[in-house]
Design an enzyme around this catalytic site. Structure first.
Site, PDB file in Angstrom:
ATOM      1  N   LYS A 199      -4.679  -9.531   4.583  1.00 43.91           N
ATOM      2  CA  LYS A 199      -3.725  -9.271   5.547  1.00 43.91           C
ATOM      3  C   LYS A 199      -4.108  -8.189   6.492  1.00 43.91           C
ATOM      4  CE  LYS A 199       0.974  -9.516   6.914  1.00 43.91           C
ATOM      5  NZ  LYS A 199       2.491  -9.732   6.358  1.00 43.91           N
TER       6      LYS A 199
ATOM      7  N   GLN B 123       7.334  -9.427   3.164  1.00 45.28           N
ATOM      8  CA  GLN B 123       6.720  -9.119   1.597  1.00 45.28           C
ATOM      9  C   GLN B 123       8.078  -9.663   0.682  1.00 45.28           C
ATOM     10  OE1 GLN B 123       5.310  -5.349   2.681  1.00 45.28           O
ATOM     11  NE2 GLN B 123       3.279  -6.231   2.832  1.00 45.28           N
TER      12      GLN B 123
ATOM     13  N   CYS C 158       0.912  -1.215  -0.043  1.00 49.07           N
ATOM     14  CA  CYS C 158       0.046   0.048   0.000  1.00 49.07           C
ATOM     15  C   CYS C 158       0.902   1.347  -0.225  1.00 49.07           C
ATOM     16  CB  CYS C 158      -1.033   0.042   1.233  1.00 49.07           C
ATOM     17  SG  CYS C 158      -0.096  -0.114   2.926  1.00 49.07           S
ATOM     18  N   ASN C 159       2.117   1.094   0.408  1.00 45.23           N
ATOM     19  CA  ASN C 159       2.844   2.411   0.748  1.00 45.23           C
ATOM     20  C   ASN C 159       4.045   2.639  -0.459  1.00 45.23           C
ATOM     21  OD1 ASN C 159       2.062   3.201   2.803  1.00 45.23           O
ATOM     22  ND2 ASN C 159       3.076   2.087   4.116  1.00 45.23           N
ATOM     23  N   ARG C 160       4.178   1.342  -1.071  1.00 44.87           N
ATOM     24  CA  ARG C 160       5.195   1.688  -2.215  1.00 44.87           C
ATOM     25  C   ARG C 160       5.222   0.506  -3.128  1.00 44.87           C
ATOM     26  NH1 ARG C 160      10.005   2.355   0.048  1.00 44.87           N
ATOM     27  NH2 ARG C 160       9.234   2.598   2.183  1.00 44.87           N
TER      28      ARG C 160
ATOM     29  N   THR D  11     -11.003  -9.132   3.924  1.00 42.14           N
ATOM     30  CA  THR D  11     -10.351  -9.934   5.275  1.00 42.14           C
ATOM     31  C   THR D  11      -9.009 -10.472   4.988  1.00 42.14           C
ATOM     32  OG1 THR D  11     -11.571 -11.944   4.705  1.00 42.14           O
ATOM     33  CG2 THR D  11     -12.468 -10.509   6.570  1.00 42.14           C
TER      34      THR D  11
END
EC number: 1.2.1.70
Length: 418
Positions: free
Chosen positions: A196, A124, A58-60, A194
């Site tokens: 992570k 990740q 979500c951030n990169r 639902t």
């Protein structure tokens, strides 16, 4: 990176964009789901790239890989996302060779995370490497680098308190609810998605709100039921989404879809509704905020919430940086040894050839020649000679090139290395 004999690609690059310069909308344009990642890796393999790794959170979104020029990697990213090269150039970063290595260390250890000390990125990275290996685009360099970053991450986690306290995007959303919603334990909370982040949010909701009016909806119902079973929560069918939104006081969306899943048309409520969108790309249409009784917050706004925990974490940054410096230093020392690996290999081959020729000569001259003992003694001498050469080359990186040239000339190794 040519001198290190680690890839067919000339240089090692990191190309990417993050929350620092790209807003949620732009990050959404370059977001990669699992299928897109697989297609990208397949194309990279077809184009002859032998080492590449992709992360998209979500951030990169980042690609680490070997190439003649970074545009080769940028082109791959743009071809498998909705983003354009022009958009990318406005917000992107490109790191090369040692700087690309350093960047992965900072990202993987949580120092570059939107919420300092968030260690979710390391799992990740681990999964990204496994996926690259599956497509046969993970060379030994990448494996060694990822393992070194994992080692640094573990060490920081164990030896510092930079990840102490419960602070993450999911916790930030629950913290916002606790600080801004009165009588939260009596409110109807609907969690849609639902995955992570949804799971983590659900756990934080149960732990911190003392609320037993939490309903879960997921496109795949059995996934929601597994989580609901842990906490005795209610699960509803995806078909009931609109009806459940009408009942809700708080709607949390963490669906991870590529397009909005919550539109203005789904919401009809005569009471206040707080909507938290924890997804990249955005999964709630922006015009939802136009509705009179609705307050909409996106992940970026929630991530800016700072608290005492985050402030406390900052004091451990120097300690974490010292650990990174040590582990990264060891990795770079190993990398330097790759410079002379072909010469060392060729030298060993040359010495063994000389040994075999000499033993053949002595075998003809000496009666009762002891082959076994001669092999043992000569191999030990070769081992000792090799160790001296290797230690010399490791010990003085400033003269490595001159030393390699001298060894190659003295032992006439040029042909053996071809």
């Amino acid at each position: 990176m040519e001198d290190y004999h680690i890839s067919k690609g000339k240089h090692f690059y990191t190309i990417g964009l993050s929350y620092k310069k790209a807003d949620a909308e732009i990050r959404g344009h370059f977001s990669l789901d699992d299928e897109s990642k697989k297609r990208l890796l397949q194309q990279a393999k077809e184009e002859g790239i032998d080492g590449i790794l992709i992360t998209s959170t979500c951030n990169r979104t980042e690609i680490y890989g070997f190439a003649e020029h970074p545009f080769q990697l940028i082109k791959l990213l743009c071809e498998h996302t909705h983003g354009t090269v022009e958009e990318f150039e406005k917000v992107a970063y490109v790191h090369k060779n040692k700087k690309a290595i350093s960047h992965m260390f900072r990202v993987g250890t949580g120092l570059d995370s939107q919420i300092l000390g968030d260690f979710e990125i390391i799992s990740q990275l681990r999964h990204a490497f496994a996926r690259s290996k599956e497509f046969d685009v993970a060379n030994p360099f990448l494996e060694r680098l990822v393992n070194a970053v994992i080692q640094a991450s573990k060490k920081i986690k164990n030896e510092t308190e930079i990840s102490s306290g419960a602070t993450s995007v999911s916790f930030a959303s629950v913290q916002y609810i606790l600080n801004n919603v009165e009588n939260v334990s009596e409110k109807n909370i609907l969690l849609f998605g639902t995955g992570k982040i949804g799971r983590n949010t659900c756990e934080n909701l149960v732990k911190h709100t003392q609320n037993d009016h939490i309903t879960l909806i997921n496109r795949t119902k059995d996934k929601a039921e597994k989580i609901a079973g842990k906490f005795s929560l209610t699960v509803k069918d995806y078909a009931d989404l609109q009806a459940e939104i009408r009942k809700a006081d708080i709607l949390i969306v963490a669906t991870g879809a590529q397009n909005p899943t919550i539109s203005k048309e789904l919401i009809y409520c005569k009471k206040d509704l707080l909507v938290l969108d924890l997804s990249i790309p955005k999964n709630v249409s922006e015009d939802v905020a136009d509705l009179e009784n609705v307050q909409l917050l996106h992940l970026d706004q929630l991530s800016r919430i700072t608290d005492e925990t985050l402030e406390r974490r900052k004091q451990f940054i120097p300690q974490a940086e010292a650990i990174i410096s040590e582990v990264e230093g060891d990795f770079n020392k190993w990398l330097e040894t790759r410079k002379f690996a072909p010469t060392i290999k060729a030298l060993k081959k040359k010495l063994r050839t000389m040994k075999d020729a000499e033993l053949d000569f002595q075998r003809k001259k000496i009666a009762d020649f002891n082959d076994e003992q001669a092999e043992i003694v000569s191999n030990r001498i070769i081992q000792k000679i090799m160790k001296h050469f290797a230690n010399h080359l490791k010990g003085d990186s400033n003269t490595t090139d001159e030393s390699l040239e001298l060894i190659q000339k003295v032992f006439q190794l040029e042909e053996l290395q071809k």
